[in-house]
Design a protein around this motif. Structure first.
Motif: not given
Ligand SMILES: Cc1ncc(COP(=O)(O)O)c(C=O)c1O
Length: 376
Positions: A130-135, A124-126
């Motif tokens: 970030e992308k996952a959390l933006s959903k 899991i990269t930053p």
């Protein structure tokens, strides 16, 4: 063979290079055999307090630490039961079989959970986080520090602050890294950092531990149907009087206290972490010299469990069995990775010398199996 595996009189004589449970030193076996008082006695409470103080030092935290009579999965389940309300969503960032366990634990407890996963072998990269959390808006995010199936170590030092910025609670499953790899709970802001003790602690199975933040405790107070056995609030309340709510495995806690004392005051934390780094590096060097490819993406390899690809199409079950005949247990690949990979656990009390000796034996076995493959 059965004498080697489980010798009724003497116990197993195998040298374990496994992803857990691992080798338990003689001094710990002696601690386990000592007589104990009851779990409501002053001597027990003194022991319990020492365990908690030791865990706080190990995890660089002022947060409270809890002891569970379960394996790590018990605390994973506790996170789901205690931290997620009915109208909230949780997110699992999965890199392998134990990431999927986080997800299954949430689902089977009736929680609303999403899984964002990467191809096995990757981390899991930053950017991914970030992308996952933006959903969506998530109240809890769960991931592993060390994923024992793929041998990937997630860059949690970079990922956890991103999750914290989103306002979610962060649960880190550090089962195969706690007490082997530095985990700075307060610096990162980890809300629950958990592990069972049969891996880097080099203790027998039967106990799991975690640190828990004030925010996580407060959140538990808002969640309904937490049950009895895994209730953070009940455990926390009893912890304040240096006890557990139910009868704990007292000999195991005695052993935990002895091992924490050894880790903190004899070996020393920095030396222990350095030794595990060297074990990881040495195993990767050996794999490279043997022309075997590591399963994890470069830069994310674990220092406690090495997962190695089947570069020569060897029968890894045969290899594991031949190692058993030589007195060593190593691990085949986990689940769907069986025979596609094998695993060397190098955690707990294993020394560089122990590792060298085992690798010498393994090198010979691999050479023999390769020759057989070539029909020689
Ligand atoms: C990363 C990780 N999480 C969770 C578990 C489950 O641990 P336990 O068997 O102690 O419940 C394991 C076990 O290997 C693990 O390696």
């Amino acid at each position: 063979m059965s004498d080697v595996h489980f010798n009724k009189k003497e116990g197993s004589k195998l040298k374990l290079f496994t992803p857990g449970p691992v080798y338990v030193p003689e001094r710990i076996l002696k601690e386990l055999a000592k007589p104990n008082d009851t779990h409501r006695s002053t001597p027990y409470s003194e022991m319990h307090q020492l365990a908690i103080e030791g865990l706080k030092k190990l995890l660089y935290t002022k947060n409270d630490c809890l002891i569970f009579t379960s394996s790590a999965t018990g605390i994973m389940e506790a996170c789901m039961r205690n931290l997620i309300k009915q109208d909230e969503k949780a997110l699992v960032l999965s890199v392998g079989a134990f990431g999927n366990r986080w997800y299954d634990t949430a689902l089977t407890n009736g929680k609303d959970v999403r899984k964002e996963e990467v191809e096995w072998g990757k981390a899991i990269t930053p950017e991914f986080a970030e992308k996952a959390l933006s959903k969506e808006k998530y109240s809890v995010v769960c991931l592993q520090s060390n994923e024992t199936s793929t041998g990937v170590y997630n860059p949690i030092d970079e990922v956890v602050p991103i999750i914290k910025d989103s306002g979610a609670l962060v649960c880190i499953d550090a089962t195969s890294s706690m007490a082997g790899v530095k985990l700075e709970v307060d610096k990162l802001g980890i809300d629950v950092c958990l592990a069972s003790v049969q891996k880097c602690f080099a203790l027998p199975p039967g106990l799991a531990v975690c640190s828990i933040s004030e925010d996580a405790i407060q959140k538990s107070g808002e969640v309904k149907n937490r049950g009895i056995y895994l209730d953070f609030l009940t455990l926390k309340k009893k912890n304040e009087v240096h006890q557990t709510p139910n009868t704990p495995p007292i000999p195991q806690i005695r052993a935990l206290v002895a091992q924490l004392d050894y880790i903190l005051n004899s070996e020393g934390l920095e030396k222990r972490f350095q030794r595990h780094k060297q074990l990881g590096m040495r195993t990767r060097m050996w794999a490279r010299d043997a022309n075997l490819e590591m399963f994890p993406e470069k830069g994310y390899e674990s220092d406690t469990v090495s997962t190695i690809k089947n570069s020569f199409n060897i029968d890894y079950s045969k290899m594991v069995n031949q190692m058993l005949l030589k007195g060593y247990r190593i691990g085949n690949g986990y689940g769907t990775l069986k025979n596609k990979t094998f695993r060397i656990g190098h955690m707990g009390e294993i020394t560089l010398k122990n590792l060298e000796e085992m690798l010498e034996v393994l090198t010979d076995i691999i050479s023999e199996l390769r020759l057989k493959n070539l029909g020689r």
